[in-house]
Design an enzyme around this catalytic site. Structure first.
Site, PDB file in Angstrom:
ATOM      1  CG  HIS A   1      10.707 -20.046 -50.824  1.00  0.00           C
ATOM      2  ND1 HIS A   1      10.288 -20.783 -49.743  1.00  0.00           N
ATOM      3  CD2 HIS A   1      10.204 -20.658 -51.916  1.00  0.00           C
ATOM      4  CE1 HIS A   1       9.565 -21.804 -50.184  1.00  0.00           C
ATOM      5  NE2 HIS A   1       9.492 -21.743 -51.497  1.00  0.00           N
TER       6      HIS A   1
ATOM      7  CD  GLU B   1       7.960 -20.798 -59.890  1.00  0.00           C
ATOM      8  OE1 GLU B   1       8.505 -21.637 -60.633  1.00  0.00           O
ATOM      9  OE2 GLU B   1       6.752 -20.775 -59.671  1.00  0.00           O
TER      10      GLU B   1
HETATM   11  N1  ACO Z   1      11.308  -8.703 -54.594  1.00  0.00           N
HETATM   12  C1  ACO Z   1      11.312  -7.592 -53.847  1.00  0.00           C
HETATM   13  N2  ACO Z   1      10.978  -7.573 -52.537  1.00  0.00           N
HETATM   14  C2  ACO Z   1      10.622  -8.736 -51.989  1.00  0.00           C
HETATM   15  C3  ACO Z   1      10.608  -9.943 -52.729  1.00  0.00           C
HETATM   16  C4  ACO Z   1      10.967  -9.885 -54.089  1.00  0.00           C
HETATM   17  N3  ACO Z   1      10.981 -10.983 -54.848  1.00  0.00           N
HETATM   18  N4  ACO Z   1      10.197 -10.961 -51.925  1.00  0.00           N
HETATM   19  C5  ACO Z   1       9.966 -10.400 -50.719  1.00  0.00           C
HETATM   20  N5  ACO Z   1      10.224  -9.074 -50.760  1.00  0.00           N
HETATM   21  C6  ACO Z   1      10.118  -8.117 -49.669  1.00  0.00           C
HETATM   22  C7  ACO Z   1       8.686  -7.858 -49.251  1.00  0.00           C
HETATM   23  O1  ACO Z   1       8.117  -6.801 -49.964  1.00  0.00           O
HETATM   24  C8  ACO Z   1       8.853  -7.572 -47.786  1.00  0.00           C
HETATM   25  O2  ACO Z   1       9.313  -6.233 -47.655  1.00  0.00           O
HETATM   26  P1  ACO Z   1       8.726  -5.269 -46.497  1.00  0.00           P
HETATM   27  O3  ACO Z   1       8.901  -6.013 -45.228  1.00  0.00           O
HETATM   28  O4  ACO Z   1       9.538  -4.046 -46.625  1.00  0.00           O
HETATM   29  O5  ACO Z   1       7.277  -5.097 -46.847  1.00  0.00           O
HETATM   30  C9  ACO Z   1      10.016  -8.447 -47.363  1.00  0.00           C
HETATM   31  O6  ACO Z   1      10.779  -8.689 -48.551  1.00  0.00           O
HETATM   32  C10 ACO Z   1       9.609  -9.785 -46.789  1.00  0.00           C
HETATM   33  O7  ACO Z   1       8.772 -10.440 -47.695  1.00  0.00           O
HETATM   34  P2  ACO Z   1       7.461 -11.227 -47.281  1.00  0.00           P
HETATM   35  O8  ACO Z   1       6.326 -10.656 -48.040  1.00  0.00           O
HETATM   36  O9  ACO Z   1       7.318 -11.356 -45.817  1.00  0.00           O
HETATM   37  O10 ACO Z   1       7.789 -12.650 -47.823  1.00  0.00           O
HETATM   38  P3  ACO Z   1       6.714 -13.789 -48.000  1.00  0.00           P
HETATM   39  O11 ACO Z   1       7.215 -14.933 -47.226  1.00  0.00           O
HETATM   40  O12 ACO Z   1       5.313 -13.379 -47.745  1.00  0.00           O
HETATM   41  O13 ACO Z   1       6.802 -13.974 -49.552  1.00  0.00           O
HETATM   42  C11 ACO Z   1       7.154 -14.700 -51.695  1.00  0.00           C
HETATM   43  C12 ACO Z   1       7.413 -14.986 -50.220  1.00  0.00           C
HETATM   44  C13 ACO Z   1       5.660 -14.529 -51.934  1.00  0.00           C
HETATM   45  C14 ACO Z   1       7.680 -15.857 -52.536  1.00  0.00           C
HETATM   46  C15 ACO Z   1       7.889 -13.380 -52.078  1.00  0.00           C
HETATM   47  O14 ACO Z   1       9.259 -13.517 -51.834  1.00  0.00           O
HETATM   48  C16 ACO Z   1       7.628 -12.953 -53.508  1.00  0.00           C
HETATM   49  O15 ACO Z   1       6.621 -12.300 -53.771  1.00  0.00           O
HETATM   50  N6  ACO Z   1       8.542 -13.317 -54.457  1.00  0.00           N
HETATM   51  C17 ACO Z   1       8.339 -13.008 -55.854  1.00  0.00           C
HETATM   52  C18 ACO Z   1       7.367 -13.997 -56.495  1.00  0.00           C
HETATM   53  C19 ACO Z   1       7.978 -15.373 -56.679  1.00  0.00           C
HETATM   54  O16 ACO Z   1       9.119 -15.526 -57.078  1.00  0.00           O
HETATM   55  N7  ACO Z   1       7.164 -16.403 -56.393  1.00  0.00           N
HETATM   56  C20 ACO Z   1       7.572 -17.825 -56.520  1.00  0.00           C
HETATM   57  C21 ACO Z   1       7.839 -18.411 -55.191  1.00  0.00           C
HETATM   58  S1  ACO Z   1       8.450 -20.073 -55.314  1.00  0.00           S
HETATM   59  C22 ACO Z   1       7.049 -21.037 -55.500  1.00  0.00           C
HETATM   60  O17 ACO Z   1       6.005 -20.756 -54.983  1.00  0.00           O
HETATM   61  C23 ACO Z   1       7.129 -22.227 -56.308  1.00  0.00           C
END
Ligand code: ACO
Length: 376
Positions: free
Chosen positions: A248, A306
């Site tokens: 998140h 989610e």
């Molecule tokens: N699975 C695997 N790796 C992940 C995940 C995940 N669910 N979430 C983040 N990471 C990784 C990223 O790839 C990144 O790695 P890196 O630095 O080596 O490239 C690192 O963790 C940091 O992630 P960010 O991209 O900076 O996190 P951001 O704040 O942009 O993303 C998000 C948040 C979009 C929710 C992300 O965690 C994600 O894509 N999760 C999966 C989709 C999801 O569950 N969405 C629902 C969110 S809740 C809502 O909106 C109601």
């Protein structure tokens, strides 16, 4: 000039009395109440009133509001024919919802009308896709109960209504998330509520925001049995995939909404006498958190709302295609609350960009560009 912040991370772009997301503590406050208080106690109508008016309704206010919503559930005829065409073309449910939501301008553009018609659109589209005719809404039922009725044709039992209301209340508002920000930007230009809600739907659809629960459930089904969880999740991470339902932007601890919905899912599945899927989901969750910590150390990637949304809505018998639209049914109330706030103290939302392109280029006529490319 201010420095560029990718994704506006950490930028405060609004003040609000609607909800507070404390990402470090893992707390969500809805108009002064911890989310758990509202989730399992309020009817959806009470939660909406709270957001739109700042306080809980009196008995009289609640009765009038329920009646107002119940009286505004019918769709314009154009919405139903549009949904029929969309079903014929097998469009994604969020696309159908967005298209039909735009037709609400044909009736009126008031907040109650927009909120009241969302479940009617969702249920009509779901039935049309199954080859069934849409059902007329029932005025004697509350918002959640009527939604369940319009989907199935049966009067729902109170426990199913409670489970749906718990879900709707849990996700009703969540700070300045991407879709809420979209809504506030649109309203800040002086535009109308229908336009703002249609924009919000577009933003909510994406898998990084409201589109994650379907893939999260698919992942649990793909794993199938707890002993396969580690292997399947490792493979996904190895391919660079994101595990849906985890991570998140704001929460760096467990999303408090996940706990509320896990409890609701447990109640639903216990009642149905089938705890297999629930237990599998809990196993998958703990393996996912362990692997995410191992592979992305220090990122604090925890369960988000989610993951358990998928379980609750599946427990209610909803098809995966209804997951994100059901989120929208609830979040529309939050969007409208934010729209009211934006209208009360409006300032056009207009940030800046940092230009990183070339400068001082000289115009070259098309003939010269052709000549140059031939020469090259
Ligand atoms: N699975 C695997 N790796 C992940 C995940 C995940 N669910 N979430 C983040 N990471 C990784 C990223 O790839 C990144 O790695 P890196 O630095 O080596 O490239 C690192 O963790 C940091 O992630 P960010 O991209 O900076 O996190 P951001 O704040 O942009 O993303 C998000 C948040 C979009 C929710 C992300 O965690 C994600 O894509 N999760 C999966 C989709 C999801 O569950 N969405 C629902 C969110 S809740 C809502 O909106 C109601």
């Amino acid at each position: 000039m201010e420095t560029f912040k990718a994704g506006l991370e950490g930028v405060v772009a609004a003040t609000t009395t609607l909800s507070e997301v404390d990402g470090a503590r893992g707390e969500l406050t809805i108009a002064g109440f911890p989310v758990g208080e509202i989730a399992s106690n309020a009817t959806f109508e009470e939660a909406v009133w709270l957001l739109w008016h700042g306080d809980l309704p009196t008995a009289q206010e609640l009765k009038a509001f329920r009646a107002e919503l119940a009286g505004k559930r019918e769709l314009p005829r154009a919405a139903t024919s549009l949904l029929r065409e969309a079903a014929g073309a097998n469009l994604d449910s969020m696309d159908a919802l967005r298209m039909a939501a735009g037709t609400i301008s044909l009736s009126s553009t008031d907040a109650a009308r927009i909120l009241a018609t969302m479940p009617t659109i969702l249920a009509a589209y779901s039935r049309l896709k199954r080859g069934e005719e849409p059902l007329a809404p029932r005025r004697d039922l509350g918002h959640a109960a009527n939604m369940l009725y319009m989907l199935t044709g049966a009067t729902p039992d109170p426990e199913r209504v409670r489970a749906l209301e718990t879900y709707l209340n849990t996700v009703i508002d969540h700070g300045l998330n991407a879709s809420t920000f979209t809504v506030r930007v649109i309203i800040s230009t002086g535009s109308d509520l229908v336009s703002a809600v249609v924009g919000g739907l577009g933003a909510l659809k994406g898998p990084l925001h409201g589109g994650a629960p379907g893939p999260a459930l698919d992942m649990v089904f793909e794993i199938g049995t707890a002993d396969r969880a580690e292997q399947v999740l490792r493979e996904k991470l190895g391919r660079g995939e994101r595990l849906m339902g985890f991570g998140h932007r704001v929460y760096k601890v467990r999303d408090p909404r996940a706990d509320v919905l896990a409890a609701a899912a447990e109640r639903l599945f216990t009642r149905a006498g089938d705890m297999k899927l629930y237990r599998l989901a809990r196993e998958v969750e703990s393996v996912a958190i362990r692997l995410l910590e191992e592979q992305k150390p220090g990122r604090h990637l925890q369960t988000n709302v989610e993951f358990y949304t998928a379980l609750v809505l599946h427990g209610l018998g909803f098809d995966v295609s209804l997951f994100t639209p059901t989120f929208a049914v609830s979040r529309t109330a939050g969007w409208i609350g934010h729209a009211f706030e934006q209208q009360r103290a409006n300032r056009l939302i207009r940030p800046q960009s940092e230009y990183v392109g070339p400068r001082g280029r000289k115009w070259m006529a098309l003939a010269d560009r052709i000549a140059e490319s031939h020469a090259g």
